[in-house]
Design a protein around this motif. Structure first.
Motif, mmCIF file in Angstrom:
data_model
loop_
_atom_site.group_PDB
_atom_site.id
_atom_site.type_symbol
_atom_site.label_atom_id
_atom_site.label_comp_id
_atom_site.label_asym_id
_atom_site.label_seq_id
_atom_site.Cartn_x
_atom_site.Cartn_y
_atom_site.Cartn_z
ATOM 1 N N THR B 271 6.907 -99.726 2.545
ATOM 2 C CA THR B 271 7.315 -100.628 3.710
ATOM 3 C C THR B 271 7.327 -99.537 4.799
ATOM 4 N N LYS B 272 6.990 -100.004 5.801
ATOM 5 C CA LYS B 272 6.917 -99.197 6.986
ATOM 6 C C LYS B 272 8.402 -99.437 7.459
ATOM 7 N N ASN B 273 8.951 -98.171 8.012
ATOM 8 C CA ASN B 273 10.059 -98.023 8.597
ATOM 9 C C ASN B 273 11.337 -98.397 7.577
ATOM 10 N N PHE B 274 11.010 -98.309 6.382
ATOM 11 C CA PHE B 274 12.171 -98.587 5.253
ATOM 12 C C PHE B 274 13.038 -97.221 5.326
ATOM 13 N N ASP B 275 12.238 -96.133 5.513
ATOM 14 C CA ASP B 275 12.879 -94.776 5.470
ATOM 15 C C ASP B 275 13.365 -94.655 4.094
ATOM 16 N N GLU B 276 14.671 -94.164 3.909
ATOM 17 C CA GLU B 276 15.463 -94.063 2.659
ATOM 18 C C GLU B 276 16.787 -94.628 2.600
ATOM 19 N N MET B 277 17.041 -95.325 1.372
ATOM 20 C CA MET B 277 18.345 -95.764 1.031
ATOM 21 C C MET B 277 18.634 -94.660 -0.325
ATOM 22 N N VAL B 278 20.039 -94.502 -0.067
ATOM 23 C CA VAL B 278 20.474 -93.357 -1.202
ATOM 24 C C VAL B 278 21.685 -94.168 -1.989
ATOM 25 N N PHE B 279 22.044 -94.175 -3.111
ATOM 26 C CA PHE B 279 22.802 -94.910 -3.782
ATOM 27 C C PHE B 279 23.749 -93.780 -4.869
ATOM 28 N N ASN B 280 24.836 -93.648 -4.614
ATOM 29 C CA ASN B 280 25.868 -92.824 -5.303
ATOM 30 C C ASN B 280 25.968 -93.525 -6.770
ATOM 31 N N LEU B 281 25.641 -92.871 -7.972
ATOM 32 C CA LEU B 281 25.863 -93.593 -9.105
ATOM 33 C C LEU B 281 26.828 -92.762 -9.973
ATOM 34 N N VAL B 282 27.817 -93.522 -10.767
ATOM 35 C CA VAL B 282 28.539 -92.773 -11.895
ATOM 36 C C VAL B 282 28.025 -93.281 -13.126
ATOM 37 N N PRO B 283 27.280 -92.438 -13.760
ATOM 38 C CA PRO B 283 26.610 -92.960 -14.853
ATOM 39 C C PRO B 283 27.641 -92.976 -16.245
ATOM 40 N N LYS B 284 27.350 -93.780 -17.113
ATOM 41 C CA LYS B 284 27.990 -94.048 -18.277
ATOM 42 C C LYS B 284 27.335 -93.472 -19.448
#
Lengths: 402, 402, 402
Positions: B271-284
């Motif tokens: 997707t053009k212009n999506f760039d990046e999304m980052v998500f912080n996760l706490v794993p179980k």
């Protein structure tokens, strides 16, 4: 005279001295690089003390491509220097004594892998492990940023690969060896400083001489600074090891060193959280300007001494880094034109020297490995003699604040 | 046992395991570098799955001198890593699936040609194209300048040439292969962190294990951070590909990621212009602290999974970079001690860990190439099992602002 | 057709032209590097003008590993370029005339030893000694820091090792030689600019053509800038040497250049403290957009001329650096998309161009060595003709302040 038949070997009558054999190991002008190379006194059919000369190209990690050139003298010293790192001396060994130290940096780091500007100008610390590193010549001292330019810690010479490396062996006994290397600090519009470094060693001896000639090849005057940062650890450095030199005065580099002023010239054992104390010294010299500084072990039967000329190198820094072994238990004896303050302070206080267009200046230092009590005693006597009646002034106040 | 006669080959009984053959490809201490090198199971007269091991020295552009070491297993995986770039994994292939991605950076860039400080600390992006790059260990995360020091993007390990590289092949079937590399992050007075990286692979298998041991070799405590930045593009990543992991919580890295929170774990097409999304996760994790994260394609018949230990790597970052193909269509699954905020924020928020003098810590991650629906299903079941009844908390507010 | 049997030689029918022989000297994709290499017209059994082609890997100092590729034409020109330094032209010689200059930097510095960010973005000056260096393509001009990013002097192309180098020799007389090199300026998320540089030379001729094709390989538009920084010293540059070009206007780059505006196009002898004056020119072109600029010696019997296309390179900078010989007595004739102001100013004033995704743009420049009065006269006539009746406007005020 018999000659070994080796690639790169040249017969040369060196001007101003007897006939000699010489090898050009590296020459940027002719694009010569001998790489792994060696020759021995046996191959050269030279009588007297056996010695060998060897250049090795290193591999692995950040030392990929670094070169080490080693003189090995059967009954004298083994001297290792690195053409890739400004002809700096890595370590010297003989008679069970080592001149040098154990830095946490344990590779001979190729400058291609060092960014001197990193860590706000402290990138130099990523390669620092030499027995003697030339801190200069464009500038030296602690890093400082002025007008956006970072004057990085101790300048660039020590991370400059030599443009030319020659080895010369005198035909005449005692077959003095000379290793010469050309360092160029050249930047269009900014600098054209060239230094011919030279190490002279007579096989079998316990001393060697560094003779550097710095020339300003530009058409404009250029400031220069140099500190011969000479570093010694075990087995010389230990609890109650002593620093010796005839001195006019001593003062602490900063407030922290002030706390150690009382016994500044005696070393402690490796001490956690000691970090470093630095002392600014003004050496006293004999009538010809010569002086000597030394560090000797507690018993006084091992040591290292550096003779130098106060006309060339008027100042002396003592770096007391008696922290833990792994942190780098080491002391620096550092004859120089300057103290280790940032170049801005050195300039402000009038200690920065200048070379006129075409002008050269010499730096001659003789390093001695003191192998026994006699050798130590001789240096002590020399120091006492130069010191004479004059007491060393102790100034409690640092001459500058960083 | 029959032995092939190859330079550099050493017979070694590795402590704690059966007899094995081993090769030292690189060793800074002994200045060893085998350069172009290869060996095969046929040459070693080993029965079972055919495999070969090859090191190649690259040329051209900014990859001049970079080395790539490749395991090729006839019916299993082909795994390529670079000793010159921190033993990072370049790409893994098998069964028509590729673990890795297409970065616009298409050379294996020699760190000698990278200035990590350039672009205000983003120089790392000039070499970034790995399937897995170690982001650490002195620091990691987005760049930040503090007291004049640039803490460059994702630290230095990924741009550190290995000081030692060993290959070990178990004599006993199934002839497990181990590739070990030593990374040194050493700076006088600043750090002496050493990491022995290890990759273990059983020929024919669809999984391999990374086992790194980080040691603080200094006499002082030292902070450390690590993110195993593991990156996957086509053919796994595609429209409706899914990210899977048992999770306690998820939160957006910043305001932009907040906009994508609703369907954060489902991927869009390039997707053009999506760039990046980052998500912080706490794993179980399961009762022993183990967990797994995966990315699978839309059909659920291809994927990549990473098992790791939350005692070692308690946090997980999901990097959704579903921009165009040429821009780098890629997702990162990034187990770590930390999130990707600058080290200053990580420190402030108490996530930066520390090693005492001499202390070591282990990081074990198992990467699996999921070649079919069965393999994907097994991972999904494991995730469902670990997740259990607990719902994943969704926090709308980023925990920090850069 | 007869073929020499040489490693790396490939027979290729180059599309759009007659059959030719070609060699891939460097190819990062296939990890090819021929290193020291040469071929001659005699070996190729080609009739006509004798020529040879030679690549040499340099050693020593900061040029360790740098490559130089040289065309030597018996009765024509000797042209030396460096694949390691962006395919830049080092120097061109023929008929007793030299195109090039004597920089204080006298090594072909390997970019591994240059930190472009040093000296507040002036690190480029530590390698600058070329007859023609490409200043671009991501940015060019004087350094400037914006949002913490240093846009270093004249960009990175000139310090980028070519990822691919090909040599092509036409089978048909007069056996045109083409040297092609691929430069990549690639940074994840930031840029993917690729430039195929090409030098075309017909053995025996006094001219050669540079034909570069810059392509934006990214999915996003990208700004670009380019200045062909072409530099000439002795024997062309001397007292009363003249700069010639058909011009719409001239203006001083800054206040210092304003002082030299009266006789801006006539050169002085080497002059201490002259430093540099820069003049911004708007070239006038013929009806097809072509123009020519030249520098000729005082007698008018030696010179260098550059033809270029104002549709591609609408602007022209004249750099008058008539300081002392050792400081670098040199003038730059610099066709470009831009002037030498920092990219921030160029952008603000609307001179920075942009390439759409996938878009390419060409730059064609023909360099001529003017060997005698006739050659000079022809160029002068061409210039007079293009200038026509129109007078050159002289603007006293610099268009920008740095």
């Amino acid at each position: 005279m018999k000659k070994a038949c080796l690639a790169g070997m040249i017969m040369a009558a060196i001007s101003g001295q007897a006939a000699a054999q010489s090898w050009v190991l590296t020459d940027a002008e002719r694009s010569t690089e001998l790489g792994n190379w060696q020759v021995s006194s046996q191959q050269l059919k030279l009588s007297g003390e056996h010695f060998s000369l060897q250049q090795k190209v290193l591999h692995g990690g950040k030392q990929e491509g670094s070169k080490v050139l080693t003189i090995t003298s059967e009954n004298g010293l083994t001297i290792a220097l690195s053409p890739t790192r400004g002809m700096d001396l890595l370590h010297v060994n003989g008679h069970g004594v080592r001149l040098g130290w154990d830095s946490p940096v344990d590779e001979v780091v190729n400058p291609a892998y060092i960014n001197l500007e990193s860590r706000n100008g402290l990138g130099w610390l990523e390669g620092f492990n030499e027995m003697m590193v030339r801190c200069g010549f464009e500038w030296t001292g602690h890093p400082v940023t002025k007008d956006g330019v970072i004057y990085t810690l101790h300048g660039k010479a020590g991370n400059t690969p030599a443009s030319k490396v020659e080895v010369i062996v005198d035909d005449q006994a005692p077959h003095e060896i000379r290793i010469r290397g050309l360092l160029k600090e050249t930047t269009f519009k900014k600098a054209k400083l060239e230094t011919w470094t030279e190490l002279r060693y007579v096989p079998g001896a316990d001393s060697f001489t560094i003779h550097d000639v710095l020339t300003n090849k530009a058409d404009y005057p250029h400031d220069y600074q140099i500190i011969y940062h000479s570093n010694f650890g075990m087995p010389i450095l230990e609890k109650d090891a002593r620093f010796l030199a005839p001195l006019k005065s001593v003062s602490p580099f900063n407030d922290y060193a002030k706390k150690g002023l009382a016994d500044w010239n005696v070393y402690g054992a490796p001490t956690k959280n000691f970090d470093e104390m630095v002392f600014n010294l003004v050496p006293k010299a004999d009538s010809s300007g010569k002086t000597v500084a030394a560090v000797v072990n507690s018993k006084g039967d091992k040591g290292a001494a550096i003779e130098f000329d106060t006309h060339q190198l008027p100042l002396l820094t003592m770096w007391k880094n008696t922290d833990t072994q792994k942190q780098g238990y080491v002391t620096g004896i550092e004859p120089g034109t300057n103290y280790a303050y940032p170049v801005t302070i050195e300039k402000e206080q009038g200690r920065v020297k200048q070379l006129q267009p075409g002008q050269s200046t010499d730096f001659v230092l003789t390093y001695s490995l003191l192998k026994d009590a006699d050798a130590v005693k001789q240096v002590e006597q020399r120091i006492t003699q130069i010191q004479g009646e004059e007491k060393t002034t102790v100034d409690e106040k640092p001459i500058a604040v960083e």
